[in-house]
Design a protein around this motif. Structure first.
Motif, mmCIF file in Angstrom:
data_model
loop_
_atom_site.group_PDB
_atom_site.id
_atom_site.type_symbol
_atom_site.label_atom_id
_atom_site.label_comp_id
_atom_site.label_asym_id
_atom_site.label_seq_id
_atom_site.Cartn_x
_atom_site.Cartn_y
_atom_site.Cartn_z
ATOM 1 N N ALA A 149 0.834 -1.210 0.000
ATOM 2 C CA ALA A 149 0.000 0.000 0.000
ATOM 3 C C ALA A 149 0.866 1.256 0.000
ATOM 4 N N GLU A 150 1.938 1.242 0.770
ATOM 5 C CA GLU A 150 2.846 2.394 0.821
ATOM 6 C C GLU A 150 3.512 2.651 -0.530
ATOM 7 N N ASN A 151 3.543 1.635 -1.368
ATOM 8 C CA ASN A 151 4.161 1.759 -2.686
ATOM 9 C C ASN A 151 3.131 1.817 -3.807
ATOM 10 N N GLY A 152 1.915 2.222 -3.466
ATOM 11 C CA GLY A 152 0.901 2.509 -4.467
ATOM 12 C C GLY A 152 0.153 1.325 -5.031
ATOM 13 N N CYS A 153 0.109 0.236 -4.297
ATOM 14 C CA CYS A 153 -0.625 -0.942 -4.775
ATOM 15 C C CYS A 153 -1.932 -1.099 -3.991
ATOM 16 N N ALA A 154 -3.033 -1.141 -4.726
ATOM 17 C CA ALA A 154 -4.309 -1.509 -4.119
ATOM 18 C C ALA A 154 -4.369 -3.030 -4.139
ATOM 19 N N MET A 155 -5.030 -3.610 -3.163
ATOM 20 C CA MET A 155 -5.049 -5.052 -3.069
ATOM 21 C C MET A 155 -6.442 -5.616 -2.972
ATOM 22 N N SER A 156 -6.586 -6.791 -3.566
ATOM 23 C CA SER A 156 -7.809 -7.561 -3.388
ATOM 24 C C SER A 156 -7.415 -8.850 -2.676
ATOM 25 N N PHE A 157 -8.362 -9.390 -1.967
ATOM 26 C CA PHE A 157 -8.141 -10.630 -1.230
ATOM 27 C C PHE A 157 -9.337 -11.531 -1.492
ATOM 28 N N PRO A 158 -9.242 -12.397 -2.503
ATOM 29 C CA PRO A 158 -10.378 -13.263 -2.816
ATOM 30 C C PRO A 158 -10.721 -14.182 -1.641
ATOM 31 N N MET A 159 -11.920 -14.043 -1.120
ATOM 32 C CA MET A 159 -12.321 -14.846 0.030
ATOM 33 C C MET A 159 -12.488 -16.321 -0.316
ATOM 34 N N ALA A 160 -12.582 -16.654 -1.595
ATOM 35 C CA ALA A 160 -12.728 -18.057 -2.006
ATOM 36 C C ALA A 160 -11.390 -18.792 -2.042
ATOM 37 N N GLN A 161 -10.275 -18.071 -1.824
ATOM 38 C CA GLN A 161 -8.978 -18.751 -1.810
ATOM 39 C C GLN A 161 -8.869 -19.609 -0.565
ATOM 40 N N SER A 162 -7.995 -20.606 -0.639
ATOM 41 C CA SER A 162 -7.829 -21.498 0.502
ATOM 42 C C SER A 162 -6.362 -21.896 0.622
ATOM 43 N N CYS A 163 -6.122 -22.986 1.265
ATOM 44 C CA CYS A 163 -4.783 -23.529 1.449
ATOM 45 C C CYS A 163 -4.075 -23.675 0.101
ATOM 46 N N CYS A 164 -2.758 -23.557 0.112
ATOM 47 C CA CYS A 164 -1.998 -23.721 -1.137
ATOM 48 C C CYS A 164 -1.958 -25.167 -1.595
ATOM 49 N N GLY A 165 -2.237 -26.102 -0.720
ATOM 50 C CA GLY A 165 -2.243 -27.512 -1.079
ATOM 51 C C GLY A 165 -0.979 -28.258 -0.711
ATOM 52 N N LEU A 166 0.052 -27.556 -0.248
ATOM 53 C CA LEU A 166 1.307 -28.225 0.077
ATOM 54 C C LEU A 166 1.136 -29.325 1.131
ATOM 55 N N PRO A 167 0.408 -29.088 2.228
ATOM 56 C CA PRO A 167 0.250 -30.189 3.196
ATOM 57 C C PRO A 167 -0.395 -31.422 2.564
ATOM 58 N N LEU A 168 -1.361 -31.209 1.708
ATOM 59 C CA LEU A 168 -2.001 -32.341 1.030
ATOM 60 C C LEU A 168 -1.017 -33.064 0.121
ATOM 61 N N GLN A 169 -0.249 -32.291 -0.629
ATOM 62 C CA GLN A 169 0.752 -32.876 -1.528
ATOM 63 C C GLN A 169 1.763 -33.706 -0.744
ATOM 64 N N MET A 170 2.192 -33.187 0.393
ATOM 65 C CA MET A 170 3.189 -33.885 1.211
ATOM 66 C C MET A 170 2.629 -35.167 1.828
ATOM 67 N N MET A 171 1.298 -35.250 1.970
ATOM 68 C CA MET A 171 0.666 -36.465 2.491
ATOM 69 C C MET A 171 0.320 -37.448 1.378
ATOM 70 N N GLY A 172 0.723 -37.112 0.147
ATOM 71 C CA GLY A 172 0.462 -38.015 -0.962
ATOM 72 C C GLY A 172 -0.911 -37.847 -1.589
ATOM 73 N N GLU A 173 -1.619 -36.794 -1.227
ATOM 74 C CA GLU A 173 -2.962 -36.533 -1.752
ATOM 75 C C GLU A 173 -2.868 -35.620 -2.968
ATOM 76 N N ALA A 174 -2.242 -36.112 -4.036
ATOM 77 C CA ALA A 174 -1.978 -35.283 -5.221
ATOM 78 C C ALA A 174 -3.260 -34.774 -5.864
ATOM 79 N N LYS A 175 -4.289 -35.599 -5.980
ATOM 80 C CA LYS A 175 -5.524 -35.161 -6.618
ATOM 81 C C LYS A 175 -6.196 -34.053 -5.811
ATOM 82 N N THR A 176 -6.267 -34.230 -4.506
ATOM 83 C CA THR A 176 -6.889 -33.209 -3.660
ATOM 84 C C THR A 176 -6.074 -31.926 -3.684
ATOM 85 N N SER A 177 -4.760 -32.053 -3.678
ATOM 86 C CA SER A 177 -3.889 -30.882 -3.765
ATOM 87 C C SER A 177 -4.150 -30.122 -5.068
ATOM 88 N N ARG A 178 -4.299 -30.852 -6.150
ATOM 89 C CA ARG A 178 -4.594 -30.230 -7.451
ATOM 90 C C ARG A 178 -5.963 -29.545 -7.420
#
Length: 108
Positions: free
Chosen positions: A63-92
């Motif tokens: 913001a101090e550098n002139g950027c307005a931001m949006s934060f999509p509320m529909a976003q969620s986990c990046c999927g890394l924990p799922l990927q690390m547990m072998g849940e590739a489809k769910t991570s995708r």
């Protein structure tokens, strides 16, 4: 999961230990008056629920550098924990959900 915990403990003494999430804080964060760019913030679950103050600091820096931001509320986990547990489809599936959340945003 963090949203579920917040709901389970709402109104109890334990709720005092759950800090506001970034998605709770986002509407009150000041946006620049004349932004040069509009960016979308991806927090994943860790910055949203565990360390929201880190993403809030990044928000303030942008913001101090002139950027307005949006934060999509529909976003969620990046999927890394799922990927690390072998849940590739769910991570995708989680990654695709995040892509859909950001597709709707008007960002540079």
């Amino acid at each position: 999961m963090a949203l579920r915990l917040k709901e389970l403990f709402r109104g109890t003494e334990e709720s005092n230990y759950l800090s506001p999430t970034l998605r709770d804080r986002f509407p009150e964060l000041p946006q620049p008056v004349a932004p040069r760019l509009r960016v979308g913030l991806f927090s994943g679950c860790v910055q949203d629920f565990v360390y929201p103050e880190q993403m809030e600091a990044a928000f303030q820096l942008l913001a101090e550098n002139g950027c307005a931001m949006s934060f999509p509320m529909a976003q969620s986990c990046c999927g890394l924990p799922l990927q690390m547990m072998g849940e590739a489809k769910t991570s995708r599936d989680v990654a695709l959900q995040n892509l859909r959340a950001f597709e709707k945003e008007n960002v540079d």
